[in-house]
Design an enzyme around this catalytic site. Structure first.
Site, PDB file in Angstrom:
ATOM      1  N   SER A   1       0.854  -1.201   0.000  1.00 22.23           N
ATOM      2  CA  SER A   1       0.000   0.000   0.000  1.00 22.23           C
ATOM      3  C   SER A   1       0.879   1.236   0.000  1.00 22.23           C
ATOM      4  O   SER A   1       1.649   1.461   0.947  1.00 22.23           O
ATOM      5  CB  SER A   1      -0.885   0.027   1.243  1.00 22.23           C
ATOM      6  OG  SER A   1      -1.403   1.332   1.402  1.00 22.23           O
TER       7      SER A   1
ATOM      8  N   HIS B   1      -1.282  -1.355  -4.219  1.00 19.90           N
ATOM      9  CA  HIS B   1      -2.542  -1.057  -3.516  1.00 19.90           C
ATOM     10  C   HIS B   1      -2.637   0.452  -3.290  1.00 19.90           C
ATOM     11  O   HIS B   1      -1.710   1.074  -2.769  1.00 19.90           O
ATOM     12  CB  HIS B   1      -2.565  -1.813  -2.189  1.00 19.90           C
ATOM     13  CG  HIS B   1      -3.857  -1.712  -1.449  1.00 19.90           C
ATOM     14  ND1 HIS B   1      -4.970  -2.455  -1.778  1.00 19.90           N
ATOM     15  CD2 HIS B   1      -4.225  -0.951  -0.379  1.00 19.90           C
ATOM     16  CE1 HIS B   1      -5.962  -2.172  -0.929  1.00 19.90           C
ATOM     17  NE2 HIS B   1      -5.526  -1.250  -0.078  1.00 19.90           N
TER      18      HIS B   1
ATOM     19  N   ASP C   1      -4.840   3.417  -1.731  1.00 19.35           N
ATOM     20  CA  ASP C   1      -5.869   3.712  -0.730  1.00 19.35           C
ATOM     21  C   ASP C   1      -6.444   5.108  -0.916  1.00 19.35           C
ATOM     22  O   ASP C   1      -5.783   6.104  -0.624  1.00 19.35           O
ATOM     23  CB  ASP C   1      -5.263   3.599   0.677  1.00 19.35           C
ATOM     24  CG  ASP C   1      -5.082   2.156   1.112  1.00 19.35           C
ATOM     25  OD1 ASP C   1      -6.061   1.394   1.047  1.00 19.35           O
ATOM     26  OD2 ASP C   1      -3.954   1.798   1.495  1.00 19.35           O
TER      27      ASP C   1
ATOM     28  N   MET D   1      -8.970   7.912   0.208  1.00 18.06           N
ATOM     29  CA  MET D   1      -9.738   8.335   1.393  1.00 18.06           C
ATOM     30  C   MET D   1     -10.258   9.753   1.175  1.00 18.06           C
ATOM     31  O   MET D   1      -9.551  10.593   0.615  1.00 18.06           O
ATOM     32  CB  MET D   1      -8.841   8.310   2.626  1.00 18.06           C
ATOM     33  CG  MET D   1      -8.204   6.946   2.866  1.00 18.06           C
ATOM     34  SD  MET D   1      -7.287   6.923   4.389  1.00 18.06           S
ATOM     35  CE  MET D   1      -6.510   5.308   4.274  1.00 18.06           C
TER      36      MET D   1
ATOM     37  N   HIS E   1      -8.516   0.833  -3.718  1.00 21.13           N
ATOM     38  CA  HIS E   1      -9.398   0.591  -2.577  1.00 21.13           C
ATOM     39  C   HIS E   1     -10.076   1.918  -2.240  1.00 21.13           C
ATOM     40  O   HIS E   1      -9.443   2.813  -1.681  1.00 21.13           O
ATOM     41  CB  HIS E   1      -8.541   0.069  -1.405  1.00 21.13           C
ATOM     42  CG  HIS E   1      -9.275  -0.055  -0.110  1.00 21.13           C
ATOM     43  ND1 HIS E   1      -8.625  -0.260   1.092  1.00 21.13           N
ATOM     44  CD2 HIS E   1     -10.602  -0.001   0.190  1.00 21.13           C
ATOM     45  CE1 HIS E   1      -9.517  -0.334   2.062  1.00 21.13           C
ATOM     46  NE2 HIS E   1     -10.718  -0.170   1.549  1.00 21.13           N
TER      47      HIS E   1
ATOM     48  N   MET F   1     -12.229   4.266  -0.205  1.00 22.42           N
ATOM     49  CA  MET F   1     -12.861   4.538   1.090  1.00 22.42           C
ATOM     50  C   MET F   1     -13.524   5.901   0.938  1.00 22.42           C
ATOM     51  O   MET F   1     -13.060   6.916   1.485  1.00 22.42           O
ATOM     52  CB  MET F   1     -11.805   4.531   2.201  1.00 22.42           C
ATOM     53  CG  MET F   1     -11.300   3.132   2.531  1.00 22.42           C
ATOM     54  SD  MET F   1      -9.678   3.117   3.327  1.00 22.42           S
ATOM     55  CE  MET F   1      -8.625   3.131   1.874  1.00 22.42           C
TER      56      MET F   1
ATOM     57  N   MET G   1     -11.087  -6.199   5.704  1.00 19.94           N
ATOM     58  CA  MET G   1     -10.321  -5.248   6.508  1.00 19.94           C
ATOM     59  C   MET G   1      -9.974  -5.896   7.850  1.00 19.94           C
ATOM     60  O   MET G   1     -10.859  -6.357   8.578  1.00 19.94           O
ATOM     61  CB  MET G   1     -11.147  -3.972   6.779  1.00 19.94           C
ATOM     62  CG  MET G   1     -11.427  -3.105   5.567  1.00 19.94           C
ATOM     63  SD  MET G   1      -9.979  -2.565   4.641  1.00 19.94           S
ATOM     64  CE  MET G   1      -9.071  -1.623   5.870  1.00 19.94           C
TER      65      MET G   1
ATOM     66  N   ASP H   1      -6.362  -6.733   4.440  1.00 20.21           N
ATOM     67  CA  ASP H   1      -5.800  -5.383   4.453  1.00 20.21           C
ATOM     68  C   ASP H   1      -5.773  -4.836   5.871  1.00 20.21           C
ATOM     69  O   ASP H   1      -6.826  -4.608   6.472  1.00 20.21           O
ATOM     70  CB  ASP H   1      -6.667  -4.486   3.554  1.00 20.21           C
ATOM     71  CG  ASP H   1      -6.112  -3.083   3.376  1.00 20.21           C
ATOM     72  OD1 ASP H   1      -5.042  -2.778   3.935  1.00 20.21           O
ATOM     73  OD2 ASP H   1      -6.767  -2.294   2.668  1.00 20.21           O
TER      74      ASP H   1
HETATM   75  C1  DX5 Z   1      -6.214   1.338   5.800  1.00 21.96           C
HETATM   76  C2  DX5 Z   1      -5.779   0.974   4.418  1.00 21.96           C
HETATM   77  C3  DX5 Z   1      -4.660   0.016   4.356  1.00 21.96           C
HETATM   78  C4  DX5 Z   1      -3.388   0.491   4.987  1.00 21.96           C
HETATM   79  C5  DX5 Z   1      -2.666  -0.703   5.527  1.00 21.96           C
HETATM   80  O1  DX5 Z   1      -7.381   2.096   5.720  1.00 21.96           O
HETATM   81  O2  DX5 Z   1      -6.855   0.424   3.691  1.00 21.96           O
HETATM   82  O3  DX5 Z   1      -4.430  -0.384   3.011  1.00 21.96           O
HETATM   83  O4  DX5 Z   1      -2.531   1.141   4.116  1.00 21.96           O
HETATM   84  O5  DX5 Z   1      -1.567  -0.239   6.208  1.00 21.96           O
HETATM   85  P1  DX5 Z   1      -0.747  -1.182   7.191  1.00 21.96           P
HETATM   86  O6  DX5 Z   1      -0.205  -2.314   6.360  1.00 21.96           O
HETATM   87  O7  DX5 Z   1       0.302  -0.282   7.717  1.00 21.96           O
HETATM   88  O8  DX5 Z   1      -1.710  -1.663   8.223  1.00 21.96           O
HETATM   89 ZN    ZN Z   2      -6.446  -0.491   1.658  1.00 17.57          ZN
END
Ligand code: DX5
Ligand code: ZN
Length: 226
Positions: free
Chosen positions: A10, A35, A37, A39, A74, A76, A145, A183
């Protein structure tokens, strides 16, 4: 049963001032997917990057031999559809979203697939899997998750293992080739537990980025999976 495992770093934990270089480095170190992310400071209390950043990184998501590395977006975000369409245009290979963030889950899945992108659904630690009763045949990825979404560097929530087991049963029963991704909080010392529960695709952010050798971490994860 032998599975093809995928490690998906990620870039949430990468150096945002050098994102293209970070993507290339982690691919050189053996990453299978990237990956991404997304947000929105609405569905989750954090804000990251949008489709323009994905588009800018797309040319960097290739191996030294020139093979494209899948970009695993991903989302969010809430609402889902506008950004899902924009990420499809920006070169995403997989786009997954949280069913509780979507107004019409089935329609959003169809819209992603219609753009030639593989759709996925994401389940938070306390989310029920019931929606899979109705849409599992339409998706290519299920993302469990193992932390609450929003931040990297959190601790793995153990109940995710039971949920992965439950999803593995559903995937095996439906017979479709669906990736089962986990994840949050994945490290060298727990990746094997997630694999034993049935996961085949592993997101890892803080375990890889910020460490002196990305290859060292990825190699250790792969030997734990072997
Ligand atoms: C959290 C993300 C993850 C995050 C994981 O909301 O969806 O993808 O980057 O990070 P680590 O591996 O540090 O838990
Ligand atoms: Zn993620």
């Amino acid at each position: 049963m032998s599975r093809t495992y995928r490690i998906a770093p990620s870039i949430l934990s990468a150096d945002f001032a050098r994102l293209g270089e970070e993507v290339r480095s982690v691919i050189d170190a053996g990453a299978d997917w990237i990956h991404f992310d997304v947000m929105d400071n609405h569905y989750v209390p954090n804000l990251t990057f949008g489709p323009m950043v994905c588009q800018a990184l797309k040319p960097h998501a290739v191996t030294a031999a020139g093979v494209a590395v899948p970009i695993d977006v991903h989302l969010m975000v809430q609402p889902v559809d506008t950004l899902a369409a924009a990420f499809a245009q920006a070169g995403a290979d997989y786009i997954s979203f949280h069913p509780d963030a979507a107004q019409h889950v089935h329609r959003s899945i169809q819209a992603i697939a219609a753009q030639g992108v593989k759709p996925g659904l994401v389940f938070n630690p306390a989310a029920s899997l019931d929606v899979l009763d109705w849409v599992i045949d339409d998706i290519d990825l299920i993302l469990i998750m193992s932390v609450n979404p929003g931040f990297g560097g959190q601790s793995f929530i153990d109940s995710a293992l039971r949920k992965i087991e439950a999803v593995r049963k559903r995937i095996d029963a439906c017979g479709k080739d669906i990736r089962l991704e986990v994840d949050g909080g994945i490290k060298e010392n727990n990746i094997r537990h997630a694999a034993d529960a049935g996961a085949d695709t592993f997101v890892a952010g803080s375990a890889i980025f910020g460490k002196p050798s990305y290859q060292g971490v990825i190699d250790t994860m792969r030997s734990a999976l072997a």
